[in-house]
Write a protein that holds these residues in place. Structure first.
Motif, PDB file in Angstrom:
ATOM      1  N   TYR A 173       0.790  -1.228   0.000  1.00 27.68           N
ATOM      2  CA  TYR A 173       0.000   0.000   0.000  1.00 27.68           C
ATOM      3  C   TYR A 173       0.827   1.286   0.000  1.00 27.68           C
ATOM      4  O   TYR A 173       0.293   2.355   0.225  1.00 27.68           O
ATOM      5  CB  TYR A 173      -0.947  -0.002   1.210  1.00 27.68           C
ATOM      6  N   HIS A 174       2.129   1.210  -0.288  1.00 30.70           N
ATOM      7  CA  HIS A 174       2.938   2.432  -0.206  1.00 30.70           C
ATOM      8  C   HIS A 174       2.592   3.442  -1.293  1.00 30.70           C
ATOM      9  O   HIS A 174       2.910   4.627  -1.163  1.00 30.70           O
ATOM     10  CB  HIS A 174       4.447   2.114  -0.197  1.00 30.70           C
ATOM     11  N   SER A 175       1.898   3.009  -2.353  1.00 30.66           N
ATOM     12  CA  SER A 175       1.471   3.948  -3.398  1.00 30.66           C
ATOM     13  C   SER A 175      -0.012   4.309  -3.292  1.00 30.66           C
ATOM     14  O   SER A 175      -0.540   4.989  -4.172  1.00 30.66           O
ATOM     15  CB  SER A 175       1.743   3.357  -4.787  1.00 30.66           C
ATOM     16  N   PHE A 176      -0.666   3.892  -2.231  1.00 32.53           N
ATOM     17  CA  PHE A 176      -2.097   4.140  -2.023  1.00 32.53           C
ATOM     18  C   PHE A 176      -2.255   5.508  -1.345  1.00 32.53           C
ATOM     19  O   PHE A 176      -2.733   5.619  -0.221  1.00 32.53           O
ATOM     20  CB  PHE A 176      -2.677   3.008  -1.176  1.00 32.53           C
ATOM     21  N   TYR A 177      -1.868   6.561  -2.066  1.00 33.23           N
ATOM     22  CA  TYR A 177      -1.804   7.895  -1.474  1.00 33.23           C
ATOM     23  C   TYR A 177      -3.175   8.446  -1.104  1.00 33.23           C
ATOM     24  O   TYR A 177      -3.300   9.190  -0.121  1.00 33.23           O
ATOM     25  CB  TYR A 177      -1.081   8.859  -2.425  1.00 33.23           C
ATOM     26  N   SER A 178      -4.210   8.094  -1.842  1.00 33.91           N
ATOM     27  CA  SER A 178      -5.536   8.626  -1.522  1.00 33.91           C
ATOM     28  C   SER A 178      -6.025   8.114  -0.173  1.00 33.91           C
ATOM     29  O   SER A 178      -6.904   8.731   0.431  1.00 33.91           O
ATOM     30  CB  SER A 178      -6.543   8.267  -2.620  1.00 33.91           C
ATOM     31  N   GLN A 179      -5.438   7.033   0.327  1.00 35.97           N
ATOM     32  CA  GLN A 179      -5.799   6.574   1.668  1.00 35.97           C
ATOM     33  C   GLN A 179      -4.803   7.028   2.722  1.00 35.97           C
ATOM     34  O   GLN A 179      -5.166   7.674   3.695  1.00 35.97           O
ATOM     35  CB  GLN A 179      -5.931   5.044   1.704  1.00 35.97           C
ATOM     36  N   HIS A 180      -3.506   6.729   2.541  1.00 35.22           N
ATOM     37  CA  HIS A 180      -2.606   7.051   3.651  1.00 35.22           C
ATOM     38  C   HIS A 180      -2.271   8.537   3.739  1.00 35.22           C
ATOM     39  O   HIS A 180      -1.704   8.997   4.728  1.00 35.22           O
ATOM     40  CB  HIS A 180      -1.351   6.169   3.667  1.00 35.22           C
ATOM     41  N   ARG A 181      -2.696   9.323   2.742  1.00 37.28           N
ATOM     42  CA  ARG A 181      -2.588  10.786   2.846  1.00 37.28           C
ATOM     43  C   ARG A 181      -3.939  11.465   3.022  1.00 37.28           C
ATOM     44  O   ARG A 181      -4.031  12.497   3.684  1.00 37.28           O
ATOM     45  CB  ARG A 181      -1.919  11.343   1.584  1.00 37.28           C
ATOM     46  N   GLU A 182      -4.987  10.903   2.418  1.00 35.66           N
ATOM     47  CA  GLU A 182      -6.288  11.583   2.361  1.00 35.66           C
ATOM     48  C   GLU A 182      -7.421  10.841   3.084  1.00 35.66           C
ATOM     49  O   GLU A 182      -8.516  11.380   3.209  1.00 35.66           O
ATOM     50  CB  GLU A 182      -6.698  11.781   0.884  1.00 35.66           C
ATOM     51  N   ASN A 183      -7.180   9.604   3.512  1.00 41.51           N
ATOM     52  CA  ASN A 183      -8.210   8.795   4.196  1.00 41.51           C
ATOM     53  C   ASN A 183      -9.485   8.661   3.368  1.00 41.51           C
ATOM     54  O   ASN A 183     -10.603   8.639   3.900  1.00 41.51           O
ATOM     55  CB  ASN A 183      -8.539   9.385   5.573  1.00 41.51           C
ATOM     56  N   ALA A 184      -9.329   8.544   2.056  1.00 40.01           N
ATOM     57  CA  ALA A 184     -10.479   8.559   1.161  1.00 40.01           C
ATOM     58  C   ALA A 184     -11.278   7.258   1.167  1.00 40.01           C
ATOM     59  O   ALA A 184     -12.440   7.249   0.748  1.00 40.01           O
ATOM     60  CB  ALA A 184     -10.011   8.861  -0.264  1.00 40.01           C
ATOM     61  N   TYR A 185     -10.682   6.180   1.636  1.00 37.14           N
ATOM     62  CA  TYR A 185     -11.364   4.882   1.602  1.00 37.14           C
ATOM     63  C   TYR A 185     -11.519   4.283   2.987  1.00 37.14           C
ATOM     64  O   TYR A 185     -11.547   3.055   3.143  1.00 37.14           O
ATOM     65  CB  TYR A 185     -10.614   3.926   0.672  1.00 37.14           C
ATOM     66  N   ASP A 186     -11.674   5.139   3.982  1.00 39.73           N
ATOM     67  CA  ASP A 186     -11.859   4.660   5.350  1.00 39.73           C
ATOM     68  C   ASP A 186     -13.038   3.699   5.465  1.00 39.73           C
ATOM     69  O   ASP A 186     -13.046   2.811   6.333  1.00 39.73           O
ATOM     70  CB  ASP A 186     -12.080   5.835   6.309  1.00 39.73           C
TER      71      ASP A 186
END
Length: 292
Positions: free
Chosen positions: A226-239
């Motif tokens: 998940y190191h490229s899953f920026y929309s989650q680990h930066r934006e929490n978009a898929y909580d």
């Protein structure tokens, strides 16, 4: 859909696959990292941003649920090459090309820099090894895969695309955005189903995860996957798809991210001095050979 279905321009929209990481650096500057002067970023005759936009246009158009299933079926047979891990890293070095005007370090040296930065901060040896191998999945490019199916911000497929993903407007051309099975908030998933039940866009992260998932500790696997899953680990978009265990593990992903992005330096590591240490580390955690 294989690479033969795409034009040369669609296969390689970026000057270098590392250009994607430079774009991430611009989008997500690290507060505690030394600032990189604008003129220090890669400079091409054509505007780099236009190249990156084209990369994401293709990525967002073609990374569909069916495309991901097809790639998993193809590449997770692991029937292309059998190599020792160090040999796989040397194989990765053939990705280096003369079009990259930033620094002249090869892939192996970049990964050693990442790992050595982790090592210098006193982290566990499995964390160090994660830094060393985390981009090994980029060998997909050497099997003829388009750049946008190797690198790029990753995101779930099979549900609505978040507007927190870079260039979300390009998803309008993705067939899944018009498919009622896939274009709702949850799509084929359920609330809190957990990321292990979610299919991510195809690329080097998922590929390497599948190669090492039986060998590395769980925090390492989250970093890799998940190191490229920026929309989650930066934006929490898929909580809404994460479970409590995912949220706990994402602390490790966020801990890894600065080493991935901000440890590059023009000073090359001395590979001959480090090889023995990393070969011993590889032998501790991974099999003698890996199948690609």
């Amino acid at each position: 859909m294989n690479a033969a279905n795409f034009t040369k321009e669609e296969i390689s929209p970026l000057h270098s696959i590392e250009q994607w990481e430079d774009d991430v650096l611009e989008r997500y500057p690290e507060a505690d990292a030394p600032a990189k002067a604008k003129e220090e970023f890669r400079n091409y005759d054509n505007p780099g941003r236009d190249t990156v936009r084209e990369f994401y246009r293709l990525n967002h158009k073609y990374q569909t649920y069916d495309f991901v299933m097809e790639k998993r079926k193809d590449f997770l047979q692991f029937n292309r090459k059998k190599l020792k891990v160090w040999e796989a890293m040397e194989f990765l070095n053939t990705l280096v090309d003369d079009s990259d005007p930033d620094i002249e370090l090869d892939q192996l040296q970049h990964l050693l820099q990442t790992a050595e930065a982790i090592r210098a901060d006193g982290h566990p040896d499995w964390f160090i090894l994660t830094g060393f191998i985390h981009d090994m999945g980029k060998v997909l490019c050497l099997f003829g895969e388009p750049q946008w199916a190797v690198v790029g911000d990753t995101f779930p497929v099979g549900c609505a695309h978040s507007d927190k993903i870079v260039y979300p407007e390009f998803f309008d051309a993705n067939p899944d955005s018009k498919d009622e099975r896939y274009n709702t908030k949850y799509g084929v998933y359920e609330h809190g189903c957990g990321l292990d039940n979610v299919h991510m866009s195809w690329g080097h992260d998922e590929y390497l995860y599948q190669i090492v998932k039986d060998y590395m500790p769980e925090p390492s696997l989250y970093m890799i996957r998940y190191h490229s899953f920026y929309s989650q680990h930066r934006e929490n978009a898929y909580d809404h798809l994460l479970n409590d265990h995912d949220r706990k593990m994402f602390d490790w992903v966020r801990k890894f991210n600065p080493y991935d992005l901000y440890s590059k330096s023009p000073k090359p590591p001395v590979v001959s001095e480090l090889k023995s240490y990393y070969e011993d580390l590889i032998a501790k955690y991974l099999p003698e050979e890996v199948c690609l």
